[in-house]
Write a protein that holds these residues in place. Structure first.
Motif, PDB file in Angstrom:
ATOM      1  N   GLY A 120       0.809  -1.211   0.000  1.00 31.21           N
ATOM      2  CA  GLY A 120       0.000   0.000   0.000  1.00 31.21           C
ATOM      3  C   GLY A 120       0.842   1.260   0.000  1.00 31.21           C
ATOM      4  O   GLY A 120       2.075   1.221  -0.027  1.00 31.21           O
ATOM      5  N   THR A 121       0.166   2.376   0.046  1.00 29.73           N
ATOM      6  CA  THR A 121       0.827   3.675   0.060  1.00 29.73           C
ATOM      7  C   THR A 121       1.108   4.090   1.494  1.00 29.73           C
ATOM      8  O   THR A 121       0.197   4.146   2.328  1.00 29.73           O
ATOM      9  N   GLY A 160      -0.323  -2.344   6.349  1.00 31.63           N
ATOM     10  CA  GLY A 160       0.380  -2.823   7.533  1.00 31.63           C
ATOM     11  C   GLY A 160      -0.381  -2.589   8.823  1.00 31.63           C
ATOM     12  O   GLY A 160      -1.446  -1.955   8.854  1.00 31.63           O
ATOM     13  N   THR A 161       0.198  -3.095   9.908  1.00 31.22           N
ATOM     14  CA  THR A 161      -0.362  -2.968  11.254  1.00 31.22           C
ATOM     15  C   THR A 161       0.675  -2.318  12.155  1.00 31.22           C
ATOM     16  O   THR A 161       1.845  -2.705  12.140  1.00 31.22           O
ATOM     17  N   TYR A 162       0.248  -1.352  12.944  1.00 32.52           N
ATOM     18  CA  TYR A 162       1.173  -0.710  13.868  1.00 32.52           C
ATOM     19  C   TYR A 162       1.635  -1.686  14.952  1.00 32.52           C
ATOM     20  O   TYR A 162       0.819  -2.259  15.665  1.00 32.52           O
ATOM     21  N   ILE A 163       2.944  -1.839  15.072  1.00 29.74           N
ATOM     22  CA  ILE A 163       3.515  -2.530  16.223  1.00 29.74           C
ATOM     23  C   ILE A 163       3.516  -1.582  17.412  1.00 29.74           C
ATOM     24  O   ILE A 163       3.168  -1.958  18.536  1.00 29.74           O
ATOM     25  N   THR A 164       3.897  -0.338  17.158  1.00 32.48           N
ATOM     26  CA  THR A 164       3.826   0.720  18.175  1.00 32.48           C
ATOM     27  C   THR A 164       3.153   1.931  17.564  1.00 32.48           C
ATOM     28  O   THR A 164       3.312   2.214  16.369  1.00 32.48           O
ATOM     29  N   ASP A 165       2.390   2.667  18.370  1.00 32.12           N
ATOM     30  CA  ASP A 165       1.788   3.900  17.887  1.00 32.12           C
ATOM     31  C   ASP A 165       1.517   4.838  19.055  1.00 32.12           C
ATOM     32  O   ASP A 165       1.606   4.458  20.219  1.00 32.12           O
ATOM     33  N   TRP A 179       3.945  -5.817   8.178  1.00 31.95           N
ATOM     34  CA  TRP A 179       3.084  -6.297   7.097  1.00 31.95           C
ATOM     35  C   TRP A 179       3.098  -7.813   7.199  1.00 31.95           C
ATOM     36  O   TRP A 179       4.075  -8.481   6.855  1.00 31.95           O
ATOM     37  N   THR A 180       2.014  -8.354   7.722  1.00 29.77           N
ATOM     38  CA  THR A 180       1.938  -9.782   7.996  1.00 29.77           C
ATOM     39  C   THR A 180       1.655 -10.564   6.712  1.00 29.77           C
ATOM     40  O   THR A 180       1.333  -9.983   5.665  1.00 29.77           O
ATOM     41  N   LYS A 181       1.767 -11.873   6.811  1.00 26.13           N
ATOM     42  CA  LYS A 181       1.497 -12.723   5.653  1.00 26.13           C
ATOM     43  C   LYS A 181       0.097 -12.437   5.111  1.00 26.13           C
ATOM     44  O   LYS A 181      -0.868 -12.342   5.859  1.00 26.13           O
ATOM     45  N   SER A 189       3.171 -14.284   0.691  1.00 22.55           N
ATOM     46  CA  SER A 189       3.589 -15.290   1.675  1.00 22.55           C
ATOM     47  C   SER A 189       4.676 -14.771   2.614  1.00 22.55           C
ATOM     48  O   SER A 189       5.114 -15.485   3.512  1.00 22.55           O
ATOM     49  N   GLY A 190       5.107 -13.521   2.421  1.00 24.97           N
ATOM     50  CA  GLY A 190       6.195 -12.977   3.224  1.00 24.97           C
ATOM     51  C   GLY A 190       5.727 -12.085   4.351  1.00 24.97           C
ATOM     52  O   GLY A 190       4.560 -11.676   4.426  1.00 24.97           O
ATOM     53  N   THR A 191       6.659 -11.775   5.256  1.00 23.75           N
ATOM     54  CA  THR A 191       6.414 -10.876   6.384  1.00 23.75           C
ATOM     55  C   THR A 191       7.488  -9.796   6.384  1.00 23.75           C
ATOM     56  O   THR A 191       8.678 -10.095   6.336  1.00 23.75           O
ATOM     57  N   LEU A 192       7.041  -8.544   6.442  1.00 28.20           N
ATOM     58  CA  LEU A 192       7.962  -7.403   6.419  1.00 28.20           C
ATOM     59  C   LEU A 192       7.725  -6.548   7.658  1.00 28.20           C
ATOM     60  O   LEU A 192       6.582  -6.264   8.012  1.00 28.20           O
ATOM     61  N   VAL A 193       8.822  -6.147   8.314  1.00 23.25           N
ATOM     62  CA  VAL A 193       8.744  -5.285   9.496  1.00 23.25           C
ATOM     63  C   VAL A 193       9.687  -4.109   9.297  1.00 23.25           C
ATOM     64  O   VAL A 193      10.804  -4.273   8.786  1.00 23.25           O
TER      65      VAL A 193
END
Length: 261
Positions: A120-121, A160-165, A179-181, A189-193
């Motif tokens: 995403g943007t 994505g999802t905030y780990i911290t905010d 960014w979870t699977k 199929s990947g995970t990006l942090v």
């Protein structure tokens, strides 16, 4: 026969609780910020993973299960971004480190990487409040973090999802995103942090070992570590116990045979 059955049972007990040991690549600066990269390498190694360090991005990263790029002073090139997306497409995990707005070129390359991966943007805005909430499932050991001087991913952080905010009523902004699977359309199929502050890696200097450990575990859990490059890890004490068990069992067998004569 009973002895060997017991050995098999003990092997199950010893190894059932062990995570797979990953092959991990950590790419860091050649001379700057080594305190932080060394701290991370130590933490990853303590969890039983095999760590390879590099000061430049290798042409082939396919043999690794995890990829950590800590080079906050170096922008990710187009080739490196494409390599990371291909890596994620094999079901593995990658971590890319950014920093505050003084590292705008590096942060811009992270934005490009997220877009290329189909996350995403995203917009990396101005430096934000350093004290932030740690969200589930990364908050099992700590509920908040205080960064050294962090930038923030504006709301929303793409897919994505905030780990911290910051948890502000006017709209969240956070310095760590996962960014979870299934959330990366070009690497499903990947995970990006990504985290936009290097200090959290340290055990001192505004470090947050609880958050660091949580992210290390999260990366490992999503690294596709059932791959052929990973092996089950047993601690020294587990192996020593197993050796003593074998030795004791052998002595018992010899004595038992001798008593039956």
């Amino acid at each position: 026969m009973r002895f060997f059955s017991a050995v098999v049972l003990m092997l199950v007990v010893l190894f059932a609780g062990n995570a797979w040991a990953d092959s991990v690549l950590v790419v860091h600066e050649a001379s700057n910020y080594l305190t932080y990269s060394n701290a991370l390498v130590s933490k990853i190694g303590a969890k039983g993973h095999t760590v390879t360090q590099a000061t430049s991005f290798p042409s082939d990263v396919s043999s690794y299960d995890q990829l950590w790029d800590l080079r906050i002073g170096t922008a990710l090139s187009d080739t490196e971004q494409a390599s990371i997306v291909a890596f994620l497409n094999t079901g593995k995990s990658a971590f890319v480190l950014g920093e505050n707005t003084s590292f705008a070129t590096r942060n811009a390359s992270i934005v490009s990487l997220v877009s290329l991966a189909g996350g995403g943007t995203v917009t990396i805005g101005s430096d934000v409040s350093d004290t932030q909430n740690i969200n589930s499932p990364w908050n099992t050991s700590a509920s908040s973090v205080t960064y050294g001087a962090a930038a923030g991913f504006a709301t929303p952080p793409g897919t994505g999802t905030y780990i911290t905010d910051t948890g502000g009523s006017s709209g969240n902004i956070g310095s760590a995103v996962a960014w979870t699977k299934g959330t990366l359309s070009n690497a499903a199929s990947g995970t990006l942090v990504s985290v936009l502050d290097i200090n959290f890696l340290s055990s001192t200097n505004n470090g947050n070992p609880e958050l660091c450990d949580a992210i290390i575990s999260y990366i490992a859990d999503n690294s596709g570590s059932s791959s052929s490059t990973s092996v089950p890890f047993a601690s020294f004490w587990q192996l020593a116990f197993f050796a003593m068990l074998l030795l004791g069992g052998g002595v018992w067998c010899v004595r038992r045979k001798g008593s039956q004569r």
